[in-house]
Enzyme design. Structure first.
Site, PDB file in Angstrom:
ATOM      1  N   CYS A  65     -10.974 -13.748   2.475  1.00 52.31           N
ATOM      2  CA  CYS A  65      -9.113 -13.214   2.758  1.00 52.31           C
ATOM      3  C   CYS A  65      -8.535 -14.303   4.001  1.00 52.31           C
ATOM      4  O   CYS A  65      -8.865 -13.679   5.540  1.00 52.31           O
ATOM      5  CB  CYS A  65      -9.113 -11.477   3.541  1.00 52.31           C
ATOM      6  SG  CYS A  65      -8.132 -11.322   3.894  1.00 52.31           S
ATOM      7  N   TRP A 115     -13.081  -2.816   0.607  1.00 53.80           N
ATOM      8  CA  TRP A 115     -14.277  -4.347   1.051  1.00 53.80           C
ATOM      9  C   TRP A 115     -15.818  -3.408   0.890  1.00 53.80           C
ATOM     10  O   TRP A 115     -15.335  -2.374   1.562  1.00 53.80           O
ATOM     11  CB  TRP A 115     -13.836  -4.704   1.473  1.00 53.80           C
ATOM     12  CG  TRP A 115     -13.266  -5.529   1.584  1.00 53.80           C
ATOM     13  CD1 TRP A 115     -11.539  -5.052   2.336  1.00 53.80           C
ATOM     14  CD2 TRP A 115     -12.161  -7.410   1.222  1.00 53.80           C
ATOM     15  NE1 TRP A 115     -10.879  -6.168   1.547  1.00 53.80           N
ATOM     16  CE2 TRP A 115     -11.211  -7.674   1.304  1.00 53.80           C
ATOM     17  CE3 TRP A 115     -13.275  -8.314   0.845  1.00 53.80           C
ATOM     18  CZ2 TRP A 115     -10.437  -8.683   0.736  1.00 53.80           C
ATOM     19  CZ3 TRP A 115     -12.896  -9.384   0.511  1.00 53.80           C
ATOM     20  CH2 TRP A 115     -11.580  -9.395   0.299  1.00 53.80           C
ATOM     21  N   THR A 152      -7.495  -2.698   4.125  1.00 53.35           N
ATOM     22  CA  THR A 152      -7.351  -3.990   4.268  1.00 53.35           C
ATOM     23  C   THR A 152      -8.147  -4.650   5.262  1.00 53.35           C
ATOM     24  O   THR A 152      -8.689  -4.004   6.703  1.00 53.35           O
ATOM     25  CB  THR A 152      -5.932  -4.230   4.808  1.00 53.35           C
ATOM     26  OG1 THR A 152      -5.480  -3.580   6.276  1.00 53.35           O
ATOM     27  CG2 THR A 152      -4.547  -4.108   3.845  1.00 53.35           C
ATOM     28  N   VAL A 153      -8.578  -5.716   5.861  1.00 50.97           N
ATOM     29  CA  VAL A 153      -8.808  -6.422   6.341  1.00 50.97           C
ATOM     30  C   VAL A 153      -8.373  -7.672   6.853  1.00 50.97           C
ATOM     31  O   VAL A 153      -6.756  -8.167   6.213  1.00 50.97           O
ATOM     32  CB  VAL A 153     -10.764  -7.238   6.507  1.00 50.97           C
ATOM     33  CG1 VAL A 153     -11.456  -6.223   5.914  1.00 50.97           C
ATOM     34  CG2 VAL A 153     -10.587  -8.774   5.032  1.00 50.97           C
ATOM     35  N   TYR A 191       1.203 -15.372  -3.144  1.00 51.24           N
ATOM     36  CA  TYR A 191       0.900 -14.381  -3.591  1.00 51.24           C
ATOM     37  C   TYR A 191       2.429 -14.198  -4.381  1.00 51.24           C
ATOM     38  O   TYR A 191       2.383 -13.078  -5.739  1.00 51.24           O
ATOM     39  CB  TYR A 191       0.652 -13.195  -2.857  1.00 51.24           C
ATOM     40  CG  TYR A 191      -0.597 -13.410  -2.012  1.00 51.24           C
ATOM     41  CD1 TYR A 191      -1.272 -12.576  -2.101  1.00 51.24           C
ATOM     42  CD2 TYR A 191      -1.102 -14.253  -0.551  1.00 51.24           C
ATOM     43  CE1 TYR A 191      -3.336 -13.148  -1.627  1.00 51.24           C
ATOM     44  CE2 TYR A 191      -2.222 -13.906  -0.455  1.00 51.24           C
ATOM     45  CZ  TYR A 191      -3.277 -13.744  -0.288  1.00 51.24           C
ATOM     46  OH  TYR A 191      -4.316 -13.954  -0.427  1.00 51.24           O
TER      47      TYR A 191
END
Length: 341
Positions: A46, A79, A113-114, A177
């Site tokens: 990521c 994740w 998220t990370v 993106y």
């Protein structure tokens, strides 16, 4: 997920509704800076997490802030710690980062998220605000920085760093993106043009200066690097950002290699994880899940000649970080052995 978002008029809009609790020197939000109390959870795949990995390493915060690494793929839930024995993070003892979000809020409604920073005693996420995380590591955690750590967010350059970084985020970091997840030709065309207009501006800016702001590495460079290092391997083909390859842009390619060859940058990059994440997880973009064998990656070790522009990576009195604690497998980044050799 690394790219939670929605489609507005068939264009991609990133969900930026993060947990904004901060870890600060004065503990104003109830979470004071404290060595050993928190765990940074990342995925090498990521780009947003990669920022925190680089900053933690440059500042020498490994002893103060441990790091859990998720594997390159995830399902719709979150994740997972599939790289660890038994599929559990060895500190948090959970199989997926979603569990730490649910400790914070059993009905957590937003993207999982990370990067995320977890309070180890409670097992709950403190923050996943990726932009604020690195700025706070740079400014609030100063007492725990290593000797010789660079000042990545000098107070006198903070406004310029943010002014330069804002369009980079909008048109480059997030722009790729918007190209890749565009739902119509018109949305893609607009995102593509904006991406390349800004990359051309950056090519011009970096043709006469070694770094984006000032004479040494700052937060601005970290923010741009994590997109550039993924560009040819992923964004050029997978996200259709294909006017030019990074290797065809002299200033940006030289700049990216300069940073890559700086301790703390390239040694955090796992190209195998990066490619596997994008090509396997994004089934709507790549339904076969086939991961390309190319491009060649050894060229990241080639000479860049950027020293002629002046400046130094770590500034006056700064020194490079020591060897990495969390080592990327050599076969996942073949350029590292060439640089070391």
């Amino acid at each position: 997920m690394s790219e939670p978002g929605t489609y507005v008029e068939k264009s991609f809009k990133r969900d930026t509704n993060y947990i904004t609790t901060r870890i600060t020197a004065d503990g104003r939000d109830g979470f004071p800076v404290e060595a050993g109390r928190y765990r940074l959870v990342v995925a090498r795949a990521c780009p947003w997490a990669n920022r925190a990995i680089i900053v933690r390493r440059l500042l020498g915060l490994e002893d103060a802030l441990s790091m859990g690494i998720c594997g390159p793929t995830h399902d719709s839930r979150s994740w997972t710690f599939d790289l660890d024995p038994g599929g559990l993070d060895p500190v948090l003892r959970i199989p997926r980062i979603q569990d730490a979000y649910l400790r914070r809020d059993p009905e957590y409604p937003r993207g999982i998220t990370v990067p995320a920073i977890v309070d180890i005693p409670t097992g709950a996420v403190v923050t996943n605000d990726f932009k604020q995380i690195t700025v706070d590591l740079e400014t609030q955690w100063r007492d725990l920085h290593r000797d010789g750590a660079p000042d990545l967010y000098p107070a006198e350059l903070a406004d310029e760093i943010e002014a330069v970084s804002e369009p980079i985020y909008r048109f480059v970091n997030n722009g790729v993106y918007r190209c890749g997840f565009a739902g119509t030709q018109d949305a893609y065309d607009k995102a593509y043009r904006r991406l390349w207009e800004h990359l051309d501006l950056l090519e011009e800016r970096l043709s006469t200066r070694r770094y984006l702001v000032g004479d040494h590495v700052t937060e601005a460079d970290v923010r741009l690097f994590t997109t550039l290092v993924r560009f040819d391997a992923v964004y050029h083909g997978h996200f259709k950002c294909n006017r030019s390859k990074l290797v065809e842009l002299p200033a940006l390619w030289g700049y990216a290699r300069d940073l890559f060859q700086t301790p703390g940058f390239g040694d955090t990059i796992d190209f195998a994880h990066i490619k596997r994440h994008y090509y396997v997880v994004h089934k709507d973009v790549n339904p076969t899940g086939i991961v390309p064998l190319g491009p060649s990656l050894e060229n990241w070790a080639s000479p860049h000649g950027r020293q002629a522009l002046g400046g130094s990576p770590f500034g006056e009195g700064g020194t490079p970080p020591g060897p990495p604690r969390e080592v990327v497998p050599p076969e996942h980044n073949p350029a590292l052995a060439l640089i070391a050799g």
